[in-house]
Design a protein around this motif. Sequence first.
Motif, short mmCIF file in Angstrom:
data_model
loop_
_atom_site.label_atom_id
_atom_site.label_comp_id
_atom_site.label_asym_id
_atom_site.label_seq_id
_atom_site.Cartn_x
_atom_site.Cartn_y
_atom_site.Cartn_z
N ASP A 125 0.88 -1.24 -0.06
CA ASP A 125 -0.12 0.00 0.01
C ASP A 125 1.08 0.95 -0.07
O ASP A 125 0.91 1.85 0.95
CB ASP A 125 -0.47 0.25 1.23
CG ASP A 125 -1.74 0.89 1.23
OD1 ASP A 125 -2.14 1.34 0.16
OD2 ASP A 125 -2.53 1.58 2.09
N GLY A 126 2.08 1.45 -1.19
CA GLY A 126 3.17 2.35 -0.89
C GLY A 126 4.05 2.08 -0.93
O GLY A 126 4.40 1.38 0.04
N VAL A 127 5.03 2.86 -1.72
CA VAL A 127 6.64 2.38 -1.09
C VAL A 127 6.98 4.29 -0.95
O VAL A 127 6.48 4.92 -0.92
CB VAL A 127 6.90 2.08 -2.49
CG1 VAL A 127 8.47 2.75 -2.60
CG2 VAL A 127 6.87 1.29 -3.59
N ILE A 128 8.00 3.83 -0.36
CA ILE A 128 8.58 4.44 1.15
C ILE A 128 10.35 4.28 0.76
O ILE A 128 10.73 3.20 0.46
CB ILE A 128 8.68 4.77 2.86
CG1 ILE A 128 9.03 5.89 3.39
CG2 ILE A 128 8.60 3.12 3.65
CD1 ILE A 128 8.74 6.30 4.81
N GLY A 129 10.94 5.16 0.20
CA GLY A 129 12.65 5.19 0.84
C GLY A 129 13.65 6.17 1.23
O GLY A 129 12.91 7.28 1.16
N ASN A 158 23.36 11.95 11.02
CA ASN A 158 21.33 11.86 12.28
C ASN A 158 20.50 12.15 11.45
O ASN A 158 19.87 13.15 12.06
CB ASN A 158 22.01 11.74 14.15
CG ASN A 158 22.09 14.03 13.43
OD1 ASN A 158 22.74 14.37 12.76
ND2 ASN A 158 22.04 14.73 14.57
N ALA A 159 20.78 12.30 9.96
CA ALA A 159 19.06 13.72 9.13
C ALA A 159 18.96 12.72 8.11
O ALA A 159 20.88 12.07 6.91
CB ALA A 159 19.54 14.74 8.94
N VAL A 160 17.93 12.23 8.23
CA VAL A 160 17.91 11.83 6.94
C VAL A 160 15.57 12.61 6.32
O VAL A 160 15.67 12.12 6.91
CB VAL A 160 17.64 9.81 6.76
CG1 VAL A 160 17.13 9.56 5.39
CG2 VAL A 160 18.67 8.99 8.06
N LEU A 161 16.08 12.04 4.75
CA LEU A 161 14.91 12.09 4.17
C LEU A 161 14.54 11.37 3.33
O LEU A 161 15.16 10.32 3.13
CB LEU A 161 14.96 13.71 2.91
CG LEU A 161 15.84 14.75 3.50
CD1 LEU A 161 16.10 15.88 1.67
CD2 LEU A 161 15.26 15.68 4.06
N LEU A 162 13.02 11.31 4.14
CA LEU A 162 12.39 9.97 3.62
C LEU A 162 11.46 10.83 2.82
O LEU A 162 10.73 11.72 2.11
CB LEU A 162 11.69 9.22 4.77
CG LEU A 162 12.93 8.25 5.81
CD1 LEU A 162 11.53 8.31 6.44
CD2 LEU A 162 13.69 8.11 5.02
N LEU A 163 10.66 9.44 0.98
CA LEU A 163 9.96 10.03 0.63
C LEU A 163 8.87 9.17 0.53
O LEU A 163 9.59 8.16 -0.10
CB LEU A 163 10.58 10.85 -0.86
CG LEU A 163 11.18 12.09 -0.98
CD1 LEU A 163 11.75 12.14 -2.44
CD2 LEU A 163 10.21 12.61 -1.08
N GLY A 164 8.27 9.22 0.58
CA GLY A 164 7.15 7.46 0.69
C GLY A 164 5.60 8.74 0.50
O GLY A 164 5.12 9.01 0.20
N GLN A 165 4.93 6.92 -0.66
CA GLN A 165 3.57 7.40 -0.41
C GLN A 165 2.77 7.17 0.36
O GLN A 165 2.23 6.47 1.22
CB GLN A 165 3.54 6.14 -2.16
CG GLN A 165 4.33 6.38 -3.38
CD GLN A 165 4.14 5.65 -4.54
OE1 GLN A 165 4.26 4.06 -4.38
NE2 GLN A 165 3.61 5.59 -5.37
N HIS A 166 0.87 7.43 -0.39
CA HIS A 166 0.15 6.93 0.34
C HIS A 166 0.18 7.86 2.39
O HIS A 166 0.84 8.96 2.33
CB HIS A 166 -0.70 5.83 0.69
CG HIS A 166 -0.43 5.60 -1.28
ND1 HIS A 166 -0.96 6.00 -2.07
CD2 HIS A 166 -0.58 4.14 -1.41
CE1 HIS A 166 -1.29 5.11 -3.26
NE2 HIS A 166 -0.49 4.34 -3.18
N ASP A 167 0.24 7.07 3.32
CA ASP A 167 0.38 7.13 4.13
C ASP A 167 2.12 6.22 5.02
O ASP A 167 1.70 6.71 5.91
CB ASP A 167 -0.99 6.94 4.96
CG ASP A 167 -0.82 5.56 5.56
OD1 ASP A 167 -0.22 4.70 4.65
OD2 ASP A 167 -1.65 4.76 6.41
#
Length: 384
Positions: free
Chosen positions: A181-185, A193-202
């Motif tokens: 139900d959606g991909v996140i990466g 100690n800092a990361v950007l995530l991009l994720g679909q839906h919730d």
Amino acid sequence: MKPRPDHFLNHPHATAFAFRGYNTTNLGRTPELLERPDYGPVVEDALREGSEVCAKAIGRPVDLVSRVRRREETRDLTTYAEDVALVVSVELAQMRLLEQRFGMPMRDAKLAFGYSLGEAAALIAAGMYEMKDLLRVPLALAEDSVALAEDVTMGVLFSRGPAIDMADVKRACVEISQRGDGVIGVSSILSPNAVLLLGQHDTVDRFKLSMAEWLPRAANLRKNPHRWPPLHTPITWQHSIPNRAAVMLQTIPGGLTAPPLPILSSVTGQDSYTAENSRELIHKWVDHPQQLWAQMVEVLEAGVQTIVHVGPEPNLIPATFKRLSEDVRGQLSGHTPGKFGLRLASRMVRRKWLARMLPSAAILLRAPLIQHVNLEDWLLEQKS
């Protein structure tokens, strides 16, 4: 003591160029550069070149010169393709001004690197590719990139305590994604100690709710309110963007000679570009996380004294270096006698024989001593 703001002109061997990427604002002080009689023709030529490339790629008229004169800032992702062309055009214009007006060609610098779109601009500025060839790759895929962004959220994951274990973050992303139900990466690694995530839906919300299972208690996650094309993540696979980019890269001219100066790859974080592998690295750039932290460490290890930030309103790279410098100062303030301690640490890590005997993290002590120059500001400060 930090060098003077114009130190880089006479000491290119100690200078790094940092090219910014796409952001929610992309105009910067470009209108002022365009209005100056001594700069205007160069800026206008670059903007017209970018307009032509963009128009051919998206199939409709584009006039970046008029847009800059109207001081029309980015509204939303509806202007994404134009914004991509705008950022790269302005970066090339600034580098041309620096060479033509002030006698400093990019090839004389110690190294160069870029964040996201900025890496493509660095390759073009270095002469590995022409803008009309390389820029059309992200432009041709811009529409699908924006379509994927419709339900994508950025999450800023950070820790005020221990470092974040990237293996744990990636495992958490895989576990959430495999539920179907959606991909996140992971999109970018800004620091340990800092990361950007991009994720679909919730998926970003689900990551936050369950991250206590994988991450230290000090870890936090906040959502960015803006929409972002999910580049540098596996989400791009859904529209076959990496493979389509690879097919386009097979037939564009250029990339058959080594860059005239080291260019740090955001895929590897290192000086990886050769005469043979640029297409492979650009292909991986599409869906691999940006290794900004590794690039920063490479810059410090190279002995760079000045970082010249290229593009309209540079943001992420100078802000990330600023945080690192503040953290280093804060860590040293209780253990060293102020500025003397920083100078001493800098001299220590410049001695390679001694640096090899110290922990690898010792090189980070140089961060507060780096001079940062915003190129558009510097250009506008010079007399006509």
